[in-house]
Design a protein around this motif. Structure first.
Motif, mmCIF file in Angstrom:
data_model
loop_
_atom_site.group_PDB
_atom_site.id
_atom_site.type_symbol
_atom_site.label_atom_id
_atom_site.label_comp_id
_atom_site.label_asym_id
_atom_site.label_seq_id
_atom_site.Cartn_x
_atom_site.Cartn_y
_atom_site.Cartn_z
ATOM 1 N N LYS A 48 15.729 -11.980 -6.478
ATOM 2 C CA LYS A 48 16.797 -11.458 -5.328
ATOM 3 C C LYS A 48 17.622 -12.264 -4.501
ATOM 4 C CE LYS A 48 16.042 -10.223 -0.093
ATOM 5 N NZ LYS A 48 16.781 -11.199 0.753
ATOM 6 N N ARG A 49 17.112 -13.323 -4.392
ATOM 7 C CA ARG A 49 18.466 -14.520 -3.863
ATOM 8 C C ARG A 49 19.337 -14.531 -5.442
ATOM 9 N NH1 ARG A 49 15.762 -18.339 0.337
ATOM 10 N NH2 ARG A 49 14.237 -17.108 2.130
ATOM 11 N N ARG A 50 19.034 -14.919 -6.257
ATOM 12 C CA ARG A 50 19.852 -15.175 -7.210
ATOM 13 C C ARG A 50 20.772 -13.880 -6.866
ATOM 14 N NH1 ARG A 50 17.774 -16.920 -13.027
ATOM 15 N NH2 ARG A 50 19.892 -16.251 -14.019
ATOM 16 N N GLY A 51 20.422 -12.319 -7.352
ATOM 17 C CA GLY A 51 20.658 -11.392 -8.020
ATOM 18 C C GLY A 51 22.231 -11.446 -5.991
ATOM 19 N N ILE A 52 21.393 -11.610 -4.859
ATOM 20 C CA ILE A 52 22.711 -11.912 -4.242
ATOM 21 C C ILE A 52 24.012 -13.054 -4.306
ATOM 22 C CG2 ILE A 52 22.794 -12.280 -1.778
ATOM 23 C CD1 ILE A 52 20.059 -11.116 -0.602
ATOM 24 N N SER A 63 13.774 -7.607 -8.648
ATOM 25 C CA SER A 63 13.074 -8.153 -7.550
ATOM 26 C C SER A 63 12.446 -7.455 -6.862
ATOM 27 C CB SER A 63 13.678 -8.744 -5.901
ATOM 28 O OG SER A 63 13.485 -9.109 -5.295
ATOM 29 N N LYS A 64 12.957 -6.384 -7.216
ATOM 30 C CA LYS A 64 12.489 -5.037 -6.320
ATOM 31 C C LYS A 64 11.408 -4.286 -6.650
ATOM 32 C CE LYS A 64 13.393 -0.238 -3.713
ATOM 33 N NZ LYS A 64 14.535 0.903 -3.873
ATOM 34 N N ASP A 65 11.199 -4.021 -7.797
ATOM 35 C CA ASP A 65 10.498 -3.590 -9.136
ATOM 36 C C ASP A 65 9.555 -4.457 -8.949
ATOM 37 O OD1 ASP A 65 11.700 -1.136 -9.066
ATOM 38 O OD2 ASP A 65 12.588 -2.352 -11.683
ATOM 39 N N ILE A 66 8.988 -5.751 -9.172
ATOM 40 C CA ILE A 66 8.387 -6.337 -9.182
ATOM 41 C C ILE A 66 7.210 -6.390 -8.379
ATOM 42 C CG2 ILE A 66 9.433 -8.919 -8.858
ATOM 43 C CD1 ILE A 66 7.793 -10.081 -11.040
ATOM 44 N N TYR A 126 8.116 -2.969 2.328
ATOM 45 C CA TYR A 126 8.612 -2.423 2.732
ATOM 46 C C TYR A 126 9.999 -2.186 3.579
ATOM 47 C CZ TYR A 126 3.853 -0.344 1.596
ATOM 48 O OH TYR A 126 2.701 0.192 0.976
ATOM 49 N N SER A 127 10.477 -3.500 3.789
ATOM 50 C CA SER A 127 11.313 -3.345 4.240
ATOM 51 C C SER A 127 13.015 -3.361 3.510
ATOM 52 C CB SER A 127 11.670 -4.988 5.163
ATOM 53 O OG SER A 127 11.192 -5.620 3.941
ATOM 54 N N ILE A 128 12.322 -3.702 1.741
ATOM 55 C CA ILE A 128 13.044 -3.672 1.508
ATOM 56 C C ILE A 128 13.539 -2.029 1.318
ATOM 57 C CG2 ILE A 128 13.653 -3.820 -1.573
ATOM 58 C CD1 ILE A 128 11.937 -5.601 -1.807
ATOM 59 N N THR A 129 12.796 -0.884 1.146
ATOM 60 C CA THR A 129 12.711 0.259 0.920
ATOM 61 C C THR A 129 13.323 1.217 2.689
ATOM 62 O OG1 THR A 129 10.772 0.643 0.102
ATOM 63 C CG2 THR A 129 11.676 2.581 1.247
ATOM 64 N N PHE A 130 13.333 0.467 3.473
ATOM 65 C CA PHE A 130 13.726 0.616 4.738
ATOM 66 C C PHE A 130 15.359 -0.265 4.961
ATOM 67 C CE2 PHE A 130 9.909 0.655 6.707
ATOM 68 C CZ PHE A 130 9.947 2.155 7.513
ATOM 69 N N LYS A 131 15.983 -0.841 4.284
ATOM 70 C CA LYS A 131 16.849 -1.637 4.200
ATOM 71 C C LYS A 131 17.710 -0.811 3.223
ATOM 72 C CE LYS A 131 17.646 -4.892 0.896
ATOM 73 N NZ LYS A 131 17.378 -6.160 0.427
ATOM 74 N N ASP A 132 16.851 0.066 1.953
ATOM 75 C CA ASP A 132 17.845 0.731 1.258
ATOM 76 C C ASP A 132 18.203 2.050 1.768
ATOM 77 O OD1 ASP A 132 18.137 -1.437 -0.949
ATOM 78 O OD2 ASP A 132 16.189 -0.698 -1.804
ATOM 79 N N MET A 133 17.478 2.073 2.563
ATOM 80 C CA MET A 133 17.494 3.631 3.414
ATOM 81 C C MET A 133 18.913 3.994 3.991
ATOM 82 S SD MET A 133 13.522 4.855 3.866
ATOM 83 C CE MET A 133 13.911 6.220 5.085
ATOM 84 N N ARG A 157 19.299 -5.569 9.707
ATOM 85 C CA ARG A 157 18.038 -6.733 10.505
ATOM 86 C C ARG A 157 16.784 -5.672 10.316
ATOM 87 N NH1 ARG A 157 18.294 -2.266 16.670
ATOM 88 N NH2 ARG A 157 20.132 -3.690 17.577
ATOM 89 N N ALA A 158 16.756 -5.377 8.861
ATOM 90 C CA ALA A 158 16.245 -5.465 8.236
ATOM 91 C C ALA A 158 16.380 -6.078 6.957
ATOM 92 C CB ALA A 158 16.000 -3.733 7.056
ATOM 93 N N GLU A 159 17.212 -6.301 6.185
ATOM 94 C CA GLU A 159 18.220 -7.568 6.009
ATOM 95 C C GLU A 159 17.380 -8.829 5.957
ATOM 96 O OE1 GLU A 159 18.894 -9.423 2.350
ATOM 97 O OE2 GLU A 159 19.798 -7.230 2.638
ATOM 98 N N VAL A 160 17.581 -9.499 7.223
ATOM 99 C CA VAL A 160 17.325 -10.285 8.425
ATOM 100 C C VAL A 160 15.851 -10.771 7.883
ATOM 101 C CG1 VAL A 160 17.140 -11.548 10.708
ATOM 102 C CG2 VAL A 160 18.841 -10.948 9.782
ATOM 103 N N VAL A 161 14.675 -9.291 8.340
ATOM 104 C CA VAL A 161 12.845 -8.609 8.604
ATOM 105 C C VAL A 161 12.438 -9.523 6.882
ATOM 106 C CG1 VAL A 161 10.968 -7.783 8.987
ATOM 107 C CG2 VAL A 161 13.095 -7.796 10.247
#
Length: 448
Positions: A48-52, A63-66, A126-133, A157-161
């Motif tokens: 995730k951090r490398r992707g960003i 990152s999300k799939d794994i 689950y915060s990844i899902t909310f962030k994408d939504m 906020r979801a990104e911070v969480v």
């Protein structure tokens, strides 16, 4: 852990053996799951951090799939991640009772850290899902501008969480697994029982650290094998993957799995040398060598897939890695059984002593009340001083005086003696019950 010691019950040899089998079953469920969660969470946060940082969509998607593959769902996290450690605490409290081993204390810390870590990891997932939504609504061209701004705020906020929960999750998981390994190592090392420097031992023992490294390498190995299995084997593999992403997953998973498959045998052998002599046995060596042989097969399958650029053996790799882990778990359990064998003899002796004291305090065989049995089985047809359905005891028991065994034989196998009375039916008494009631009537009839 005095409150746990109060829950301890005296254990027979059979019960102690059962506790060892229960431990083995618990570890079969717990170790593969928590290894996958730890390895998957770590890789997810790294990519995730490398992707960003590199603005690489393949890294971000991986990152999300794994994390979704490795964490399954919340219920599984509780059942396979928390309940097993709680069960191990209760089992080790029984097996190590009176040893003053720090093992149970280490497992208690592991339980607290594991619970915190899993909570954070599932928040991370689950915060990844909310962030994408929220981001999807923000990017929707037809959405109201105020609504876009509001959802943009939610997305931040979801990104911070997501960032904080992922980091704290793997920190707590690493702490939890270190204390779990420390608990197991302390149980294996009888020389640490009763040691006053539990904290010092925890951070200075190279045996604990080496065994933890062994666990971590195994975690990344089985995580990589699971990714290959899920992406390219299970139900025919995931369909409609973009080719560049499919190639990325294949290359990444194969590389991670192969590296750990190469390193693990060396660490496993070092762990054997780190074990106390009391834990070693022929069967322990046999299971470790069998696990290493299976790992050798895994290495060759991975090498063939990398060399020939295919994933046909993905299913076999995961199954063989799983069996490797199982053989290592069995070897650890054999070591625990060997290390606690002498103490198990002490616990068994205490059980026999407690059982003997219990029988003595209850009157031995008298604990089975002859008077109670007589009242429920005999009094309806017999009395001591007069005829009822059967003859009076004072008239017929004279011939059994001083011969309890003969009366017991008659009670168990009654025959018709006096034609004036109906035959006595068998009462289905156990031998000790028949003896108790025979003693009672022979003593009682002396009063008449």
């Amino acid at each position: 852990m005095e409150f746990l010691d109060k829950l301890v019950l005296p254990q027979s040899a059979e019960h102690i053996a059962l506790l060892h089998y229960m431990t083995l079953l618990i570890l079969f469920l717990f170790l593969p799951f928590i290894s996958i969660v730890l390895g998957g969470s770590t890789l997810s946060l790294i990519y995730k951090r490398r992707g960003i940082k590199e603005d690489n969509s393949n890294f971000t998607r991986f990152s999300k799939d794994i994390i979704e593959i490795c964490t399954v769902n919340k219920s599984t996290g509780v059942i396979l991640g928390i309940v097993p450690i709680l069960a191990l605490i209760l089992i080790f409290t029984q097996l190590l009772h009176t040893t003053q081993s720090p093992s149970v204390w280490y497992l208690m810390v592991s339980l607290i850290s594991m619970t915190s870590g899993l909570v954070y990891i599932y928040v991370y997932r689950y915060s990844i899902t909310f962030k994408d939504m929220f981001k999807a609504v923000t990017n929707e061209s037809n959405a109201n501008e105020d609504l876009k701004q509001q959802f943009k705020s939610y997305s931040k906020r979801a990104e911070v969480v997501n960032d904080k929960s992922g980091l704290w999750g793997i920190i707590f998981l690493y702490i939890a697994t270190y204390f779990y390994i420390a608990g197991l190592t302390a149980a294996l090392s009888s020389e640490t029982w009763g040691a006053k420097s539990g904290i010092l031992l925890l951070f200075t023992s190279w045996e604990i650290f080496l065994k933890w490294i062994h666990f971590l390498i195994g975690s990344f190995l089985i995580t990589g094998a699971l990714v290959l299995f899920n992406f390219f084997f299970w139900e025919g593999g995931i369909k409609d993957l973009p080719k560049d992403y499919s190639d990325f997953v294949k290359k990444t998973a194969l590389t991670h799995t192969l590296i750990n498959a190469v390193v693990l045998p060396f660490v496993a052998l070092l762990n054997i040398f780190a074990l106390p002599s009391a834990a070693l046995s022929t069967s322990l060596f046999g299971f470790v060598l069998t696990g290493l042989f299976i790992l050798f097969l895994v290495f060759h399958l991975l090498y063939d897939m990398i060399k020939n650029n295919h994933v046909r053996f993905s299913g076999w790799v995961f199954i063989l890695v799983l069996f490797t882990l199982i053989f290592f778990v069995i070897s650890d359990q054999i070591g625990l059984n060997n290390s606690t064998k002498k103490h198990s003899v002490v616990l068994t002796a205490d059980f026999e002593k407690s059982l003997k004291e219990l029988k003595t305090s209850a009157g031995g065989i008298g604990a089975i009340s002859g008077a109670d049995i007589y009242a429920t089985k005999c009094a309806a047809c017999h009395q001591f001083d007069k005829k009822l359905v059967g003859p009076a005891h004072k008239d017929v028991l004279v011939k059994y005086e001083g011969n309890v065994d003969k009366l017991v034989q008659f009670i168990n196998n009654p025959v018709k003696v006096d034609p004036a009375f109906p035959p006595m039916p068998s009462q289905g008494l156990k031998p000790n019950e028949a003896k108790a009631v025979a003693k009672y009537v022979l003593e009682e009839v002396k009063k008449y």
